[in-house]
Enzyme design. Structure first.
Site, PDB file in Angstrom:
ATOM      1  N   ASP A  95      66.357  -2.545  43.329  1.00  0.00           N
ATOM      2  CA  ASP A  95      65.593  -2.055  42.184  1.00  0.00           C
ATOM      3  C   ASP A  95      64.288  -1.373  42.571  1.00  0.00           C
ATOM      4  O   ASP A  95      63.410  -1.175  41.723  1.00  0.00           O
ATOM      5  CB  ASP A  95      65.313  -3.192  41.189  1.00  0.00           C
ATOM      6  CG  ASP A  95      64.672  -4.415  41.847  1.00  0.00           C
ATOM      7  OD1 ASP A  95      63.933  -4.245  42.833  1.00  0.00           O
ATOM      8  OD2 ASP A  95      64.920  -5.538  41.379  1.00  0.00           O
ATOM      9  N   ARG A 132      52.960  -0.528  42.086  1.00  0.00           N
ATOM     10  CA  ARG A 132      54.164   0.289  42.114  1.00  0.00           C
ATOM     11  C   ARG A 132      54.274   1.076  40.811  1.00  0.00           C
ATOM     12  O   ARG A 132      53.896   0.590  39.747  1.00  0.00           O
ATOM     13  CB  ARG A 132      55.410  -0.590  42.284  1.00  0.00           C
ATOM     14  CG  ARG A 132      55.428  -1.394  43.547  1.00  0.00           C
ATOM     15  CD  ARG A 132      56.640  -2.310  43.624  1.00  0.00           C
ATOM     16  NE  ARG A 132      56.629  -3.324  42.572  1.00  0.00           N
ATOM     17  CZ  ARG A 132      57.489  -4.350  42.498  1.00  0.00           C
ATOM     18  NH1 ARG A 132      58.428  -4.472  43.418  1.00  0.00           N
ATOM     19  NH2 ARG A 132      57.412  -5.237  41.532  1.00  0.00           N
ATOM     20  N   ASP A 147      66.603  -6.264  37.112  1.00  0.00           N
ATOM     21  CA  ASP A 147      66.243  -7.077  38.275  1.00  0.00           C
ATOM     22  C   ASP A 147      67.491  -7.236  39.131  1.00  0.00           C
ATOM     23  O   ASP A 147      68.545  -7.643  38.623  1.00  0.00           O
ATOM     24  CB  ASP A 147      65.722  -8.450  37.845  1.00  0.00           C
ATOM     25  CG  ASP A 147      65.371  -9.330  39.033  1.00  0.00           C
ATOM     26  OD1 ASP A 147      64.626  -8.862  39.911  1.00  0.00           O
ATOM     27  OD2 ASP A 147      65.853 -10.473  39.085  1.00  0.00           O
ATOM     28  N   THR A 148      67.407  -6.888  40.404  1.00  0.00           N
ATOM     29  CA  THR A 148      68.536  -7.056  41.321  1.00  0.00           C
ATOM     30  C   THR A 148      68.291  -8.236  42.244  1.00  0.00           C
ATOM     31  O   THR A 148      67.139  -8.600  42.502  1.00  0.00           O
ATOM     32  CB  THR A 148      68.768  -5.791  42.171  1.00  0.00           C
ATOM     33  OG1 THR A 148      67.592  -5.517  42.937  1.00  0.00           O
ATOM     34  CG2 THR A 148      69.074  -4.592  41.287  1.00  0.00           C
ATOM     35  N   GLU A 192      67.602 -10.434  45.478  1.00  0.00           N
ATOM     36  CA  GLU A 192      66.742 -10.123  46.617  1.00  0.00           C
ATOM     37  C   GLU A 192      67.541 -10.055  47.924  1.00  0.00           C
ATOM     38  O   GLU A 192      68.575 -10.712  48.078  1.00  0.00           O
ATOM     39  CB  GLU A 192      65.658 -11.194  46.759  1.00  0.00           C
ATOM     40  CG  GLU A 192      64.775 -11.373  45.534  1.00  0.00           C
ATOM     41  CD  GLU A 192      63.753 -10.278  45.392  1.00  0.00           C
ATOM     42  OE1 GLU A 192      63.537  -9.549  46.375  1.00  0.00           O
ATOM     43  OE2 GLU A 192      63.166 -10.152  44.309  1.00  0.00           O
ATOM     44  N   ARG A 216      59.398   1.122  41.076  1.00  0.00           N
ATOM     45  CA  ARG A 216      60.185  -0.035  40.626  1.00  0.00           C
ATOM     46  C   ARG A 216      60.962   0.372  39.377  1.00  0.00           C
ATOM     47  O   ARG A 216      60.385   0.850  38.411  1.00  0.00           O
ATOM     48  CB  ARG A 216      59.250  -1.214  40.326  1.00  0.00           C
ATOM     49  CG  ARG A 216      59.923  -2.453  39.713  1.00  0.00           C
ATOM     50  CD  ARG A 216      60.921  -3.073  40.683  1.00  0.00           C
ATOM     51  NE  ARG A 216      61.216  -4.453  40.331  1.00  0.00           N
ATOM     52  CZ  ARG A 216      62.097  -4.848  39.412  1.00  0.00           C
ATOM     53  NH1 ARG A 216      62.770  -3.938  38.712  1.00  0.00           N
ATOM     54  NH2 ARG A 216      62.300  -6.126  39.191  1.00  0.00           N
TER      55      ARG A 216
END
Length: 230
Positions: A48, A110, A64-65, A67, A59
């Site tokens: 992401d 970001r 949300d991907t 980790e 971002r």
């Protein structure tokens, strides 16, 4: 964005061929959204997060991907696959359009953006959710496409796509003995006392509304129990 006329027809045709017409952008995202800007991908950091020439680290908001190198959890289930999918969609040199919501940057400095491929208008944030490489996550106030992303997640869950079929489901938190506190609409937590921790909640990335009676939203951004750097 591509709008009307020949450009709109070309975009619709390209998306239809790719089977992703539902992921095309559709007009301004919100009254506070900034202008779209054509940029070029330099590198994929993880599922992401990417780097874009002239912008820096971006971002992908609303998702949300898993980790790949979490400081505490290390590599999470489907993390490498999520990063590989983003790299497939956005190879170095790929022109992209960035569209901003209410807050253009996060606390890690970001840039926060909805990302589209300039060539065909593919909504990358949405594609990652649709294929099960990402979960939909609301990060208020950047929620202009939350309904769309939530729908794509429900469809991915039902189909067992990506992480929904490959990763074990975390255990549900124990049911509270009393009523659910309205400050946490996404999970059912009893009101204090006693104060509960994120471990007690058994969940991450859920909304925390004022006054956040359990103190689970440490940075006051409206999202409780965030993973560092997520």
């Amino acid at each position: 964005m591509l709008r009307g006329g020949v450009r709109g027809a070309v975009a619709a045709l390209a998306l239809g061929v790719a089977g992703c017409a539902s992921l095309a952008a559709s007009g301004p995202l919100s009254a506070g959204a900034g202008p779209a800007a054509d940029r070029v991908v330099e590198a994929v950091v993880d599922g992401d997060t990417i780097r874009v020439r002239g912008v820096g680290t971006v971002r992908l908001i609303g998702i949300d991907t898993p980790e790949t190198r979490h400081p505490e959890r290390g590599e999470e289930c489907f993390g490498p696959e999520a990063s590989a999918r983003t790299a497939e969609l956005l190879p170095p040199g790929e022109p992209v359009r960035l569209t901003y919501d209410e807050d253009p940057r996060d606390r890690y400095d970001r840039t926060l953006a909805y990302v589209e491929r300039a060539a065909d208008g593919l909504f990358v944030n949405g594609d990652l959710v649709r294929t099960g490489h990402a979960r939909a996550r609301e990060y208020p106030p950047n929620t202009a496409r939350a309904v769309e992303l939530g729908r794509l997640e429900r469809e991915a869950r039902s189909a067992g796509a990506g992480l929904w079929g490959a990763c074990p489901r975390p255990p549900d938190p124990p049911a509270p003995a009393g009523p659910c506190d309205a400050a946490y609409p996404d999970v059912c937590l009893p009101p204090p006392p006693p104060d509960l921790s994120c471990a007690d909640a058994g969940a991450t990335y859920f909304r925390a509304l004022p006054p956040d009676p359990h103190g689970l939203d440490g940075n006051g951004d409206g999202v409780a129990c965030e993973l560092p750097g997520g």
